[in-house]
Design a protein around this motif. Structure first.
Motif, PDB file in Angstrom:
ATOM      1  N   TYR A  37       0.789  -1.233   0.000  1.00  0.00           N
ATOM      2  CA  TYR A  37       0.000   0.000   0.000  1.00  0.00           C
ATOM      3  C   TYR A  37       0.822   1.285   0.000  1.00  0.00           C
ATOM      4  O   TYR A  37       0.671   2.125   0.876  1.00  0.00           O
ATOM      5  CB  TYR A  37      -1.016  -0.050   1.149  1.00  0.00           C
ATOM      6  CG  TYR A  37      -1.939  -1.234   0.976  1.00  0.00           C
ATOM      7  CD1 TYR A  37      -2.991  -1.193   0.073  1.00  0.00           C
ATOM      8  CD2 TYR A  37      -1.703  -2.428   1.673  1.00  0.00           C
ATOM      9  CE1 TYR A  37      -3.810  -2.302  -0.123  1.00  0.00           C
ATOM     10  CE2 TYR A  37      -2.527  -3.538   1.483  1.00  0.00           C
ATOM     11  CZ  TYR A  37      -3.570  -3.462   0.585  1.00  0.00           C
ATOM     12  OH  TYR A  37      -4.377  -4.559   0.383  1.00  0.00           O
ATOM     13  N   PHE A  45      -5.303  -0.874  -5.782  1.00  0.00           N
ATOM     14  CA  PHE A  45      -6.301  -1.579  -4.969  1.00  0.00           C
ATOM     15  C   PHE A  45      -7.696  -0.977  -5.192  1.00  0.00           C
ATOM     16  O   PHE A  45      -8.684  -1.710  -5.296  1.00  0.00           O
ATOM     17  CB  PHE A  45      -5.935  -1.586  -3.475  1.00  0.00           C
ATOM     18  CG  PHE A  45      -6.957  -2.327  -2.672  1.00  0.00           C
ATOM     19  CD1 PHE A  45      -7.166  -3.690  -2.874  1.00  0.00           C
ATOM     20  CD2 PHE A  45      -7.774  -1.666  -1.768  1.00  0.00           C
ATOM     21  CE1 PHE A  45      -8.157  -4.385  -2.183  1.00  0.00           C
ATOM     22  CE2 PHE A  45      -8.769  -2.356  -1.074  1.00  0.00           C
ATOM     23  CZ  PHE A  45      -8.945  -3.716  -1.276  1.00  0.00           C
ATOM     24  N   TYR A  54     -14.091  -8.900  -8.800  1.00  0.00           N
ATOM     25  CA  TYR A  54     -13.821  -8.729  -7.362  1.00  0.00           C
ATOM     26  C   TYR A  54     -15.144  -8.448  -6.649  1.00  0.00           C
ATOM     27  O   TYR A  54     -15.547  -7.302  -6.457  1.00  0.00           O
ATOM     28  CB  TYR A  54     -12.788  -7.618  -7.137  1.00  0.00           C
ATOM     29  CG  TYR A  54     -12.236  -7.622  -5.711  1.00  0.00           C
ATOM     30  CD1 TYR A  54     -11.338  -8.597  -5.303  1.00  0.00           C
ATOM     31  CD2 TYR A  54     -12.638  -6.665  -4.787  1.00  0.00           C
ATOM     32  CE1 TYR A  54     -10.845  -8.620  -4.011  1.00  0.00           C
ATOM     33  CE2 TYR A  54     -12.144  -6.679  -3.491  1.00  0.00           C
ATOM     34  CZ  TYR A  54     -11.244  -7.659  -3.115  1.00  0.00           C
ATOM     35  OH  TYR A  54     -10.759  -7.682  -1.820  1.00  0.00           O
ATOM     36  N   GLY A 159     -14.331  -4.894   4.814  1.00  0.00           N
ATOM     37  CA  GLY A 159     -13.434  -5.263   3.719  1.00  0.00           C
ATOM     38  C   GLY A 159     -12.841  -6.645   3.825  1.00  0.00           C
ATOM     39  O   GLY A 159     -12.074  -7.052   2.962  1.00  0.00           O
ATOM     40  N   ASN A 164      -6.527 -11.013   5.789  1.00  0.00           N
ATOM     41  CA  ASN A 164      -5.126 -10.892   5.393  1.00  0.00           C
ATOM     42  C   ASN A 164      -4.172 -11.181   6.560  1.00  0.00           C
ATOM     43  O   ASN A 164      -2.951 -11.173   6.374  1.00  0.00           O
ATOM     44  CB  ASN A 164      -4.834  -9.511   4.799  1.00  0.00           C
ATOM     45  CG  ASN A 164      -5.605  -9.238   3.515  1.00  0.00           C
ATOM     46  OD1 ASN A 164      -6.210  -8.198   3.345  1.00  0.00           O
ATOM     47  ND2 ASN A 164      -5.600 -10.200   2.595  1.00  0.00           N
ATOM     48  N   TYR A 203      -9.017 -12.871  -7.728  1.00  0.00           N
ATOM     49  CA  TYR A 203      -7.616 -12.580  -7.381  1.00  0.00           C
ATOM     50  C   TYR A 203      -6.678 -12.755  -8.581  1.00  0.00           C
ATOM     51  O   TYR A 203      -5.462 -12.729  -8.428  1.00  0.00           O
ATOM     52  CB  TYR A 203      -7.181 -13.470  -6.196  1.00  0.00           C
ATOM     53  CG  TYR A 203      -7.891 -13.043  -4.928  1.00  0.00           C
ATOM     54  CD1 TYR A 203      -7.320 -12.095  -4.081  1.00  0.00           C
ATOM     55  CD2 TYR A 203      -9.159 -13.534  -4.621  1.00  0.00           C
ATOM     56  CE1 TYR A 203      -7.987 -11.663  -2.949  1.00  0.00           C
ATOM     57  CE2 TYR A 203      -9.839 -13.103  -3.484  1.00  0.00           C
ATOM     58  CZ  TYR A 203      -9.245 -12.167  -2.652  1.00  0.00           C
ATOM     59  OH  TYR A 203      -9.907 -11.725  -1.532  1.00  0.00           O
ATOM     60  N   GLU A 277       0.809 -12.736  -0.260  1.00  0.00           N
ATOM     61  CA  GLU A 277      -0.414 -12.440   0.507  1.00  0.00           C
ATOM     62  C   GLU A 277      -1.229 -13.709   0.740  1.00  0.00           C
ATOM     63  O   GLU A 277      -1.240 -14.609  -0.097  1.00  0.00           O
ATOM     64  CB  GLU A 277      -1.304 -11.438  -0.260  1.00  0.00           C
ATOM     65  CG  GLU A 277      -2.488 -10.936   0.569  1.00  0.00           C
ATOM     66  CD  GLU A 277      -3.383  -9.984  -0.207  1.00  0.00           C
ATOM     67  OE1 GLU A 277      -3.553  -8.844   0.244  1.00  0.00           O
ATOM     68  OE2 GLU A 277      -3.923 -10.376  -1.267  1.00  0.00           O
ATOM     69  N   SER A 279      -5.322 -14.526   1.867  1.00  0.00           N
ATOM     70  CA  SER A 279      -6.629 -13.934   2.128  1.00  0.00           C
ATOM     71  C   SER A 279      -7.525 -15.077   2.627  1.00  0.00           C
ATOM     72  O   SER A 279      -8.065 -15.843   1.837  1.00  0.00           O
ATOM     73  CB  SER A 279      -7.158 -13.296   0.839  1.00  0.00           C
ATOM     74  OG  SER A 279      -8.245 -12.465   1.105  1.00  0.00           O
TER      75      SER A 279
HETATM   76  C1  AVI Z   1      -7.463  -5.717   1.487  1.00  0.00           C
HETATM   77  N1  AVI Z   1      -7.823  -7.128   1.311  1.00  0.00           N
HETATM   78  C2  AVI Z   1      -9.028  -7.470   2.068  1.00  0.00           C
HETATM   79  C3  AVI Z   1      -7.842  -7.609  -0.069  1.00  0.00           C
HETATM   80  C4  AVI Z   1      -8.266  -9.100  -0.135  1.00  0.00           C
HETATM   81  O1  AVI Z   1      -9.236  -9.388  -0.835  1.00  0.00           O
HETATM   82  O2  AVI Z   1      -7.641  -9.931   0.537  1.00  0.00           O
HETATM   83  C5  AVI Z   1      -6.476  -7.426  -0.734  1.00  0.00           C
HETATM   84  C6  AVI Z   1      -6.422  -7.934  -2.139  1.00  0.00           C
HETATM   85  N2  AVI Z   1      -5.451  -8.608  -2.659  1.00  0.00           N
HETATM   86  C7  AVI Z   1      -5.718  -8.884  -3.909  1.00  0.00           C
HETATM   87  N3  AVI Z   1      -6.887  -8.420  -4.226  1.00  0.00           N
HETATM   88  C8  AVI Z   1      -7.369  -7.774  -3.115  1.00  0.00           C
END
Ligand code: AVI
Length: 319
Positions: A37, A45, A54, A159, A164, A203, A277, A279
């Motif tokens: 970020y 984002f 998404y 969100g 995460n 994603y 990452e 999620s």
């Molecule tokens: C911020 N977070 C909740 C997003 C998620 O969906 O885990 C970050 C993200 N990474 C890729 N797309 C969105």
């Protein structure tokens, strides 16, 4: 040569370099998601949240209309809404506008610049609302301003950002939040497990925006950590790890290569990945159990008709 000169022109940010190196020097390479970020990462984002694939953002926004109208009818006047990660007030406004007893808004975020903008937008659009931005990493314990601490508090963490965090950090966060909210109620958005056919495109979108968001980490390290990554030498990969109920994002090295970061030499084999990452997706009962282990009861849960996303209202157990 020109690229080297340009790289030298950027000063190394020791905080970014250290955060990156601790993961890149490990046997299984990782980068911490908080590095996503920077300004460009925030912009990408925001683009992700508008992608057709998404689903979380639009689903949660639709759910919030109902949640805000139904949750917390008995809240006392003069209450304050504390948003964890409040660098954008859009979701909070659904709650603030529906619950007039909330007369104070406390966005907590590390992005000081974004908080200034939130405060000045709200000053213009909601002049009656008291806004106390707090610049802090909300994953660590932080102090609320005294004038806020004395009010009844409501936590807000939309969100599915909780996803995460790995379960150990999520547990730590939920336990600390109970203390920072003085046992006040907590509204929290949680993405649900679902078919990989829905999760994977969310994603790994057709436009490549999530890939650009992931690769921006490498651009950022080139700018701020004295690195010499060729971002195009890494591809974006999203994986649904059903056993752990999480989407994983990786950057996959396309060939054997050596990269330097803040003077450290890092080798990559072809196909080796940097895990960037997780999620996590929690079923309703599963998240309620996690919250219960941190002293919270799931007082009420809302889900959308397609069972994509949930919103839990937690209340402190025994209070
Ligand atoms: C911020 N977070 C909740 C997003 C998620 O969906 O885990 C970050 C993200 N990474 C890729 N797309 C969105």
């Amino acid at each position: 040569m020109a690229a080297n000169a340009a790289r030298r022109a950027h000063a190394i940010d020791p905080v970014v370099a250290e955060a990156a190196l601790s993961g890149l020097l490990a046997a299984r390479k990782t980068l911490p998601p908080k590095l996503f970020y920077d300004d460009e990462g925030c912009r990408l984002f925001r683009e992700i949240t508008r992608l057709p694939e998404y689903y979380p953002t639009r689903t949660e926004l639709a759910l919030l209309r109902t949640v805000a109208a139904e949750a917390l009818p008995d809240l006392p006047p003069g209450s304050a809404l504390v948003e964890y990660g409040g660098s954008d007030e859009t979701k909070a406004l659904y709650v603030l506008d529906a619950i007039p007893q909330l007369q104070t808004y406390v966005p907590v975020d590390v992005a000081a610049g974004a908080l200034v903008q939130v405060a000045s937008r709200l000053h213009r659009s909601r002049p009656g609302l008291a806004v106390y931005p707090v610049v802090a990493d909300f994953l660590e314990p932080f102090a609320l301003p005294r004038s806020v601490r004395t009010r009844p508090l409501v936590g807000f963490f939309p969100g599915s950002t909780i996803g995460n965090l790995d379960p150990a950090h999520a547990t730590q966060f939920l336990s600390t939040a109970r203390w920072s909210l003085s046992d006040g109620p907590f509204l929290i958005g949680v993405d649900l497990p679902k078919d990989a056919a829905i999760l994977l495109p969310a994603y790994d979108d057709a436009q490549g925006t999530t890939a650009a968001f992931n690769r921006n980490l490498l651009h950022r390290l080139n700018r701020e950590a004295g690195a010499d990554f060729d971002p195009e030498g890494f591809t974006h990969r999203a994986v649904w790890n059903a056993r752990q109920s999480r989407i994983e994002m990786h950057l996959v090295s396309q060939e054997p290569q050596v990269v330097h970061v803040a003077g450290h030499r890092i080798s990559f084999a072809a196909g080796e990945t940097i895990h960037t990452e997780n999620s996590y997706k929690y079923g309703v009962a599963e998240f309620a159990a996690l919250a219960a282990s941190c002293g919270w009861a799931s007082a009420r849960v809302w889900t959308d008709a397609e069972q994509l996303f949930s919103m839990h209202l937690l209340s402190a157990r025994g209070s």
